[in-house]
Design a protein around this motif. Structure first.
Motif: not given
Lengths: 582, 582
Positions: A292-293, A295-297, A299-301, A304, A134, A285, A289
């Motif tokens: 994923q940020t 998708a999380a909102k 609750r999805q998958r 990668p 990072h 990369v 990121s």
């Protein structure tokens, strides 16, 4: 069969459940994103050193391919700032800007990058991206932002300037300063100031005047379009491109993305392979990121490896349709998500919008000043520039600070490829260095308990015959010899020692080198009449040690818990402590 | 001041306590080692492609310098087989064997290697040697032994043959087979057979005939001298070098080591730098493990950084006195130790013995056949060849097996430098790969205890609202994203989850990348309405986390023990378990 097909072609999954609601939400999102993308695509093409239409083409087919193969519902794929800069750096090494060879090399770069991403996806090599730490990414993006902003200043000043690193760029700008075109400068500065104000001040102002937040939001997103329209009209009405010499976009072909053929000659491929690899990994990369940020909102998958395939297909498409390397962009994806996109179909509708623009609207940007596009880029990338990572890493971890500082300095001084490669090598080197000198604590029994703690930090019971070392690291080749030296020193300096216990609660691995070091330690301690014992060895480590002869040759025993070892080996006897503990 | 001088010049320490007993023991050891070293030094010079006297010179001053600066009491420094082979490989790339340039390049290599070792010692860079894993070293030494033995076959056959790798060497030998010199072959085969028998059969035979073991031991060590004497006499008496064309050592100058000047031109230095680095590191690794093994037997200490300085000084001396790179050899050190050497002075007496040999005895080796020297080398190196490391690593760890197999194949196929470099890179790569996909166990409470175990391996209590993951690895950039994916997958697939606990008992480090991943995980779980908790975080890790804002932003809590976390978060309540546990 069908389900495995669905895994590799996610559209088969979400496409079956597509309904009117989703269609409506996707369409609204597509309109907003299209309006935002038109100037941005032109601007990033300029940054990559390509004709403006390349930016539009790079946004059309790639978006559709990603919609078919990608797993993120909201990711918007297309040209982005950092990848555009890397494209300019890579292609600039093999061809002159403005030549046909330059555009073809950009296609080759996109195809190579697509091939690499597909290969990484098929062979499940996504973990390679993990080696970009990072801090290295943060340093790299900050330094890239500075370089990009500096590279656009020539368009704001209306001069010619170039350079392969920040230093050359700045020197070249200063040399050409006397040639500044003041009309261009006024347009550029005004556009930049306007866009900064749109970004920070427009939305609060509209809301305070009673405009609905959602509408204010859309107005803010459309800001760049406003700057484009106003400055284009100004140039056209006042003929600024004639008498004042303001650089304009000029003729852009009216066409759908053409079918183009990348040049796959061995020379070009070998010159572009490493840049394509770096572009692929950095693009992946950045993209994953964001995905994923978002998708999380909901609750999805995100898968990668499948993302690699989606991005790979998008880049291959870019290579065959007049584009250049693309990836999932942060700004455009967030806009897409906020605008309510529900499925990747929103991306496909955006592609249709951009195709219409490429086919019908390109004459409208004839008089668009390049200074306006440069202003768009500067405002966009300055939000990426964040030197606070230096302060954060300085406080948190000096090793990370060294990696980030080196990445920033080398990127600024020697260009993007050197900077990011050095950052990766340095991160790995520093990590290996840290683990090669692991923390080892000599521990003693905390009175009245069964806990063992560092003898230097706590009041603990010890026994002169017994040395217990807690090793806070996996044992592998880089630190195997360190342990040999440490134990030999500790035992040599202290004659009454009869037992050495290695407390292995934090040892997650013992590789062959460490095993041989343990064997050597065991033998050396045997020749000093000292027994070697182990305690709290983890299950998987024990399983592995059983496959060697080490446990048979061990002079001492393997204790389940450190307390068992103390009880058995301590001259002070276990009974009194046990009594105290109860 | 004095004590720090003593640290860097250990002779000041042991020299003060030197007495008659030590003198006597050292002298006896020196005589035995000198007798053994004369043929060995000539042979290794032959292997390195240098004139025979270079082997003697490389054993004289370097031994004295190591005696002054080294820390091992018994280590004998001089030419060794693997370093001689590496010298031949490195110098062969810049000059033709037999030319003056070749010998000068060997001096440069020794000086460079000495400079590198000294720099590593002064800057405490000894840990760099750790990146040569044991399997890589074992594979490298085995493959080198095979190459060395093969390279000496030409002397046994009496033909010319050469090659940069095993394949070329074997092809060349087969091509030249028809030119075999049968007298040379008889001498070579007889010498080889004799030396094998001396090594295995002589000592038991002498002992069974009533000879004292210590004397039998000395006879065994002197075996090579016997072969040298007999074959030299045979060549001289029967004139084999004339009518039969047997290759002989020929004229060796009668001289003390001359003062020589390495060539430090930039071209040569840059061509030899990497080989010198590899030779330094491999020489150091070989030397330090011998030194530590012998020191442990007398409960003595070895200071690795000071060893670098001792070996560095020895190599600088070799560069200025007609030698070539040297290191502490296994065979000669063991002989020295077994013969009773008490201090490094034994080495100095050996140097005197070899100086006398160089000055007075060289005419005696005029008729010494090269085939005898080749036989000495073959018998010595075949004891290094040990393919059992393949079987051992196969059983113990597949990653180590891959590293060792690749090292052996690449060394045999592409030469020593490629082999060892590839081995190092592969070891590091495999280590990073392993730690990038760490073992993570979902754990539950073992009923009636406060212990938590893997839910897939044990009958444990779990709670649908609570997921506890035990991470069996330090968290750093290479596995940070792995953890993000893992947690996102685990929580997305299982809707009732309300709490995620990361059990950090085996987490020895959390670097900046991992910190940012934890922040991202925390944010993503927050948007899914799931709390993130930590348990059993180590002291140093907690200290570091406190320096960031992570603990303030954490949606959940940090528990001292996993049981505390279970007690506080589990819907099943702590009381019943507690009751059960008591």
């Amino acid at each position: 069969m069908i389900s495995s097909l669905r895994k590799y072609v996610p559209v088969l999954d979400w496409g079956r459940r597509y309904d009117r609601d989703a269609l409506q939400n996707d369409l609204i999102a597509a309109v907003i994103v299209t309006i935002m993308l038109i100037p941005q695509s032109l601007a990033y093409a300029l940054l990559a050193g390509l004709p403006p239409e390349a930016g539009l083409y790079a946004s059309i087919l790639p978006i559709i391919l990603y919609a078919i193969f990608g797993t993120s519902r909201a990711l918007a794929v297309g040209p982005v700032a950092v990848v555009s800069l890397m494209t300019a750096a890579a292609v600039g090494q093999v061809a002159e800007q403005g030549t046909a060879g330059y555009a073809v090399a950009a296609l080759t770069l996109a195809l190579l990058s697509g091939g690499i991403l597909l290969a990484m996806g098929v062979f499940r090599l996504g973990f390679l991206a993990n080696f970009l730490s990072h801090p290295v990414i943060a340093g790299f993006i900050t330094a890239s932002g500075v370089i990009i902003a500096a590279s656009q200043l020539k368009h704001i000043l209306g001069v010619d300037a170039s350079g392969h690193n920040l230093f050359e760029l700045v020197v070249s700008l200063i040399e050409h300063l006397p040639e500044t075109n003041f009309v261009t400068l006024i347009i550029g500065v005004a556009a930049t100031a306007f866009l900064f104000w749109v970004r920070k001040g427009l939305k609060p102002m509209l809301i305070s005047k009673g405009v609905k937040p959602r509408l204010a939001d859309i107005a803010q997103k459309a800001g760049p379009v406003g700057a484009v329209v106003v400055t284009t009209l100004a140039v056209w009405i006042f003929g600024l491109s004639n008498w004042a010499g303001v650089s304009i976009v000029g003729e852009v072909p009216q066409s759908l993305p053409p079918f183009t053929m990348p040049d796959l000659s061995l020379d070009l491929v070998s010159a572009l392979f490493i840049p394509a690899l770096l572009i692929s990994i950095i693009g992946f990369v950045e993209s994953i990121s964001v995905a994923q940020t978002l998708a999380a909102k909901k609750r999805q998958r995100i898968d990668p490896d499948q993302e690699l395939i989606g991005l790979g297909a998008a880049n291959v498409a870019a290579g065959f349709s007049g584009g250049y390397p693309v990836t999932g962009g942060f700004a455009r994806s967030v806009v897409n998500f906020d605008a309510g996109a529900e499925t990747p179909a929103a991306g496909a509708y955006t592609a249709v919008g951009l195709a219409i623009a490429a086919l019908a609207l390109t004459p409208l940007v004839f008089f668009l000043p390049k200074a306006t596009l440069a202003a768009t880029i500067i405002v966009a990338v300055l939000s990426l520039v964040d030197f606070s990572i230096l302060k954060k890493t300085w406080t948190y971890s000096k090793a990370d600070f060294v990696a980030v500082a080196a990445t920033i300095l080398l990127t600024l001084g020697f260009g993007v490829e050197t900077g990011v490669s050095a950052g990766v090598i340095l991160s790995i080197g520093l990590h290996l260095y840290k683990t090669s000198k692991p923390h080892v604590a000599e521990v003693g029994l905390v009175p009245g308990t069964q806990h063992f703690r560092n003898i230097n930090r706590h009041e603990v019971l010890t026994d002169p015959n017994l040395v217990t070392l807690r090793i806070d690291e996996s044992l592998y080749f880089a630190n195997a010899r360190f342990l040999e030296d440490l134990i030999q020193d500790r035992v040599t300096e202290d004659c009454p020692v009869k037992h050495v216990v290695l407390m292995c609660s934090a040892v997650n691995e013992v590789d062959m080198s460490a095993l041989e070091s343990l064997e050597a330690i065991n033998e050396r301690l045997r020749s000093m009449d000292v027994q070697l014992h182990l305690s709290e060895v983890k299950g998987p480590v024990t399983d592995r040690l059983r496959r060697s002869h080490f446990l048979d040759e061990l002079t001492g025993r393997v204790f389940l818990s450190q307390y068992d070892a103390w009880a058995a080996l301590s001259g002070k006897g276990p009974r009194s402590d046990l009594a105290a503990a109860q």
